[in-house]
Write an enzyme that holds these catalytic residues in place. Sequence first.
Site: not given
Ligand code: ATP
Ligand code: MG
Length: 1038
Positions: A103-104, A108, A153, A156-157, A383, A385
């Site tokens: 997560s984070g 996404t 995050n 977070s999704s 992911g 956890e």
């Molecule tokens: N390529 C990137 N460039 C800039 N910031 C990023 C990038 N990827 C992720 N982030 C930052 O990290 C944060 C978390 O990313 P994201 O929501 O994609 O994580 P995730 O893997 O989907 O987490 P979760 O599993 O909780 O959904 C985003 O809100 C953004 O602020």
């Molecule tokens: Mg996500």
Amino acid sequence: MSLLETSVGVGDMVLLDPLNEESLLKNLDKRFQHNEIYTYIGNVVISVNPYQKLPIFGPEFIDKYKEYNFYELKPHIYALANEAYQSLRDHDKDQCIIITGESGSGKTEASKLVMSYVAAVCEKGEEVNSVKEQLLQSNPVLEAFGNAKTIRNNNSSRFGKYMDIEFDFKGSPLGGVITNYLLEKSRVVKHVKGERNFHIFYQLLAGADAQLLKALKLEQDGSCYSYLNCEASRVDGMDDAANFRAMKNAMDIIGFSTEEFQHILEVVAMVLKLGNVELGDEFQANGVAGSSINDGKVIKDISDLMGLQSEVLERALCSRTMETKTEKVVTTLNKIQACYARDALAKNIYSRLFNWIVNRINEKIKVSNSAKKKVMGVLDIYGFEILKNNSFEQFVINYCNEKLQQVFIERTMKEEQEEYTKEGIAWDKIDYFDNSIICNLIEHNQQGILAMLDEECLRPGMVTDSTFLAKLNQMFSKHNYYESRVTQNAQHQHDPTLGLNCFRIQHYAGKVMYDVNGFLDKNNDLLFRDLSQALWSSKHPLLRTMFPEGDPKQASLKRPPTAGTQFKNSIATLMKNLYSKNPNYIRCIKPNEHQQRGVFSSDLVGIQARYLGLLENVRVRRAGYAYRQVYSAFLHRYRMLSRSTWPHWHGQSREGVEKLLEELTLDSKELAFGRTKIFIRSPNSLFYLEEQRRIRIHQLAALIQKIYRGWRCRTHYQLMRKSQILISAWFRGNAQKKRYGKIKASTLLIQAFVRGWKARKEYRKYFRSGAALHLSNFIYRCMARKFLLSLKDNLPSQITDNRWPSPPYKAFNLANQELKRIFHHCRCKKYWDQLSPQKKEALKEKLCASELFKGKKASYPGSVPVPFRGDYVKLHEKPKLQTVAEGPVLMAETVNKVNRANGKMTPRILLLTKSHVILVDANGSKVKTVIGLENVAEVSVSSLQNGLFGLHLTEISSVGAKGDFLLVSDHVIELLTKLYQAMLDKMKKQLPITVTEEFTVKFKDGNMTVKVIQSQKGGQGNKISCKKKGSNQLEVLA
Ligand SMILES: Nc1ncnc2c1ncn2[C@@H]1O[C@H](COP(=O)(O)OP(=O)(O)OP(=O)(O)O)[C@@H](O)[C@H]1O
Ligand SMILES: [Mg+2]
């Protein structure tokens, strides 16, 4: 810059040397610190969350990656998306992009990058664009309803998402299908301190206007709602109101109607308000504990929103109907049960709303025609956890990750092995950890943990989470990957960290301890039928459709599948789906726990790298050969290293590669020649090749530079030379032209001279003899003509007019005089010719007079205008005188005869005939003297103004003997002129006429001198007086 040439660390970790966890982490760290967040392991993209906006995204980069192959540019998600899209479009291979990470870690965001890349590179057109927009706009909607702030995050999704994007044969998107997995619905009713509920609740309260809030019976203040955690209602950098508008806009684009939007918000409001339903204890008459609703207003509001009677809802919340085949028993729920029911209702409504939204989006974006489609799947799933307290959710999530790891291992290993087999390369099977044993442990149909859980849920009798744990302990007492207090005890082990109510599974990513508390409940996921029936009976169109099982007609006593089974099935479907497609991996890594930019925690990344199996991945990739490339591409890259292949190789690519490597004397163990590809075992060999290439490229660059510079100088020189030649040609030309012009002009001049000379020579004779004369004559004639013509016009009109025009040129002076003379003569002649003979005679006489006296005698001028009459005595009246004359009388006049003695004057009539001069007395009766003209010798006359003259006679004559005559005539000029003429006519002799003031007169008795003196008194007319002076001098006073 190519991947292999990148200066920051190693772009593809397959080439990492030495390969161990430390070097791997170092490489990632080094690259991360240089904002190189993407790194390859072969075709797998490792993405480290930068937690900052990097300038490596957007249309400009998309365009760049579109043009290049996977390894040609720096590692990027765009490169992977491009590879996947091109192979889908050009090789008709369905693709899936599997994005994993905790997560984070940026899953996404990565999925959005993939989608935006695909949307940007595929064809454009009105229809295609609207499909793309719909697909892209599904994100804000799903994020609003499915994402929440967690500690790890902010966005977070809280659900898993798999999206199939469908393309036509040209690669244009047609639509898609979204599959969602296991929404974390427990969050609706409860979340950890510092986290938030799903975004939509906050967005609604922040973004809705007062009117909307009123219609939804909501207060703007989030603290009014017990389901919302007031402490963390705001998230830094997140504008809920703006996101609300974005979400609404996205729904509009996708095609949600206004009513639908309104209904969705109403359902959200219901859920929110459900949290505020306070339940209290109530004891029934039979003493059994029951429950009741404390605040009627809230339930009334909810019922109004639902279109239900509040009593119906209240009853459904506080009681439960048990139905058997034969009877129905209604039991009241105690407060705890009622709270559970309320929360279950809220969770159910929300999760069903989420499913409904996903389905609705699918309806909008689904592809209507059944033509063959190409599919690209994008999996953004939670992911692995490992929390402090892991429950059922973590269990299924980790199970899902285990399955994905299985896909990953199988697909990578299989592919690797397949490739070697396909290429005919001798291949020793590589051992790798096969996690199917763990998958089996969880999912086995009879002896899997999920199956046990289901069994326990269905088992009649006393079932609790503990009985479930006991069952597991019994079943997996010997399992290598399962442990609990009981199994440890059996093996005489003791691990105090392992809780009593817990079991531990050794996942591929690490050991995770699960607390069995709530497993059964969560797996059951039961909503009391009373509630579903109540909701089905509501008038709310959306809510009603979400609870179809509430319809009594469809009511079945059969239990719905448990949450675990549902999840297992959906994962099975997903796996099937993924296996059917070509996988592309994006493995996301979280660099630190604090969402901070630039901070790389090696420990944290180490854990992730371990459970993502990155090292393993690299090893597998390198186990055989670290590098492989199709012959043509390899030859293309390294052909400059051999003279035989550079610059062109005309044979087969493979032969070229063999030749090339032979010349490079690489160890034969390092190389393997496959059917279509060359395999290189160690990265060092590749680095050697790269180094050689780099050196060679320098040489070639120098060569190119040299040739280029030479070429440039040459062309420059040639240009200058050409210019110089041109300039000198022009200059010379010009000089020659000028010279030629001069020569020509001179030649022409010479020619002209020569010709002139010749011509003159030829025509000289003509020129000399006549031409000049002709010319001068001509000119002279012209001048003369002009002169004469002007003279003609200016001739004097009167004969007496003596004026005469002066000539224009001096040359004409003479001529002019002559002409004047001639003209005068001519005019005179004309005048003369027209005169009568008498007039002529008279003029002759006048002329004679002029000859005789002009300028000599003073009385002459006075005589000129007076005509000579001849007859002054009226002859015709005196016939006697006519008789005396005996012929014509030339002159008849009375003259005075000076007496010689005293000087007195006696008048006499003088008659002049042709032969005589006759003097007659004054009466005319008596002739006194007749003098024959032959006797006239001379005449003397004074120059003065008087009529005195001396008529001298010849001495020999008889008359003469008497002496000369001294006479005075009034017309002395006429008289003497006529006398002169008569003498000339008669004797052809000129009469001498002497003009003098002193002359001698002969008389008979002697000579006498006559002296004429000018009178001082000034006598009048011809009057004179004579005085005798002495005897022989007579003084005449005139
Ligand atoms: N390529 C990137 N460039 C800039 N910031 C990023 C990038 N990827 C992720 N982030 C930052 O990290 C944060 C978390 O990313 P994201 O929501 O994609 O994580 P995730 O893997 O989907 O987490 P979760 O599993 O909780 O959904 C985003 O809100 C953004 O602020
Ligand atoms: Mg996500």
